[in-house]
Design an enzyme around this catalytic site. Sequence first.
Site, PDB file in Angstrom:
ATOM      1  N   GLY A  14       0.801  -1.230   0.000  1.00  0.00           N
ATOM      2  CA  GLY A  14       0.000   0.000   0.000  1.00  0.00           C
ATOM      3  C   GLY A  14       0.831   1.276   0.000  1.00  0.00           C
ATOM      4  O   GLY A  14       0.355   2.331   0.424  1.00  0.00           O
ATOM      5  N   THR A  16       2.025   3.204  -2.525  1.00  0.00           N
ATOM      6  CA  THR A  16       1.560   4.269  -3.428  1.00  0.00           C
ATOM      7  C   THR A  16       0.246   4.868  -2.923  1.00  0.00           C
ATOM      8  O   THR A  16       0.048   6.085  -2.985  1.00  0.00           O
ATOM      9  CB  THR A  16       1.416   3.717  -4.860  1.00  0.00           C
ATOM     10  OG1 THR A  16       2.694   3.226  -5.275  1.00  0.00           O
ATOM     11  CG2 THR A  16       0.965   4.790  -5.826  1.00  0.00           C
ATOM     12  N   ASP A  77       7.482   8.549  -6.495  1.00  0.00           N
ATOM     13  CA  ASP A  77       7.066   7.150  -6.383  1.00  0.00           C
ATOM     14  C   ASP A  77       8.101   6.248  -7.057  1.00  0.00           C
ATOM     15  O   ASP A  77       8.875   6.714  -7.888  1.00  0.00           O
ATOM     16  CB  ASP A  77       5.685   6.957  -7.023  1.00  0.00           C
ATOM     17  CG  ASP A  77       5.014   5.667  -6.562  1.00  0.00           C
ATOM     18  OD1 ASP A  77       5.375   5.161  -5.475  1.00  0.00           O
ATOM     19  OD2 ASP A  77       4.111   5.180  -7.272  1.00  0.00           O
ATOM     20  N   GLU A  78       8.101   4.981  -6.708  1.00  0.00           N
ATOM     21  CA  GLU A  78       9.052   3.987  -7.263  1.00  0.00           C
ATOM     22  C   GLU A  78      10.485   4.510  -7.111  1.00  0.00           C
ATOM     23  O   GLU A  78      11.319   4.366  -8.018  1.00  0.00           O
ATOM     24  CB  GLU A  78       8.735   3.715  -8.744  1.00  0.00           C
ATOM     25  CG  GLU A  78       7.304   3.293  -9.026  1.00  0.00           C
ATOM     26  CD  GLU A  78       7.020   1.826  -8.726  1.00  0.00           C
ATOM     27  OE1 GLU A  78       7.952   1.103  -8.327  1.00  0.00           O
ATOM     28  OE2 GLU A  78       5.856   1.421  -8.881  1.00  0.00           O
ATOM     29  N   CYS A 137       0.943 -17.657   4.925  1.00  0.00           N
ATOM     30  CA  CYS A 137       0.597 -17.934   6.325  1.00  0.00           C
ATOM     31  C   CYS A 137      -0.203 -16.815   6.991  1.00  0.00           C
ATOM     32  O   CYS A 137      -0.659 -16.980   8.114  1.00  0.00           O
ATOM     33  CB  CYS A 137       1.869 -18.202   7.128  1.00  0.00           C
ATOM     34  SG  CYS A 137       2.847 -16.723   7.413  1.00  0.00           S
ATOM     35  N   GLY A 163       8.922 -13.399 -22.154  1.00  0.00           N
ATOM     36  CA  GLY A 163       8.151 -14.595 -22.473  1.00  0.00           C
ATOM     37  C   GLY A 163       7.828 -15.486 -21.289  1.00  0.00           C
ATOM     38  O   GLY A 163       7.073 -16.430 -21.422  1.00  0.00           O
ATOM     39  N   TYR A 168       4.527 -11.701  -8.850  1.00  0.00           N
ATOM     40  CA  TYR A 168       5.050 -11.252  -7.563  1.00  0.00           C
ATOM     41  C   TYR A 168       3.953 -11.356  -6.516  1.00  0.00           C
ATOM     42  O   TYR A 168       2.795 -11.092  -6.811  1.00  0.00           O
ATOM     43  CB  TYR A 168       5.524  -9.797  -7.660  1.00  0.00           C
ATOM     44  CG  TYR A 168       6.699  -9.634  -8.587  1.00  0.00           C
ATOM     45  CD1 TYR A 168       7.995  -9.725  -8.104  1.00  0.00           C
ATOM     46  CD2 TYR A 168       6.504  -9.401  -9.945  1.00  0.00           C
ATOM     47  CE1 TYR A 168       9.088  -9.583  -8.953  1.00  0.00           C
ATOM     48  CE2 TYR A 168       7.588  -9.259 -10.803  1.00  0.00           C
ATOM     49  CZ  TYR A 168       8.867  -9.355 -10.300  1.00  0.00           C
ATOM     50  OH  TYR A 168       9.942  -9.235 -11.132  1.00  0.00           O
TER      51      TYR A 168
HETATM   52 ZN   LIG Z   1       4.416 -16.447   5.739  1.00  0.00          ZN
END
Ligand SMILES: [Zn+2]
Length: 181
Positions: A14, A16, A77-78, A137, A163, A168
Amino acid sequence: MGHIETIYGCMFAGKTTELIRRVEGKNVLAFKPKLDNRYSTSHIVSHNGETLKAVLIDTAEEILDHVNGKAEYIAIDEVHFFDIMIGSVCRKLANQGYRIICAGLDLDFRGEPFPPMPYLVAISHSVTHLRAKCVCCGKPATRTQRLINGQPAHVDDPVIMVGADDLYEPRCVDCHEVRGV
Ligand SMILES: [Zn+2]
């Protein structure tokens, strides 16, 4: 006197959204690196869809060419994609009285710091470490898990895999996996 604030953490924490929230309704000049073309070429866009108009730049020093004394806040940002010069640029702007808010990833998929982040965190007047929720978890996540074709990425995998199915997700330090370490 100016102020430097850094918001950092893993992907999907969260960052950004928080950056946009902090400068909402403020007189702000926003920047992001040109290489980030995920959603829009002229806006900072959070995963929730909030947007902030931004100037796209190649190097940290370009920020100095755009500031004009009108904006009170500078949002970046980034920020992890810039080189270490971003730290001295932020210091210079803070000395001129600007309030700077940076947001970025502290660690790459291997768990290694992005080069400018330790410096930026060290010189910030305030820092906010945001955490996501581990997809495995449910504990607080501080790491970005990279999956290539469904498998944890290898430590030597290049950042761009043409490709490949590159995904992520947020994970805690116990569930974070990197092959080859
Ligand atoms: Zn974990």
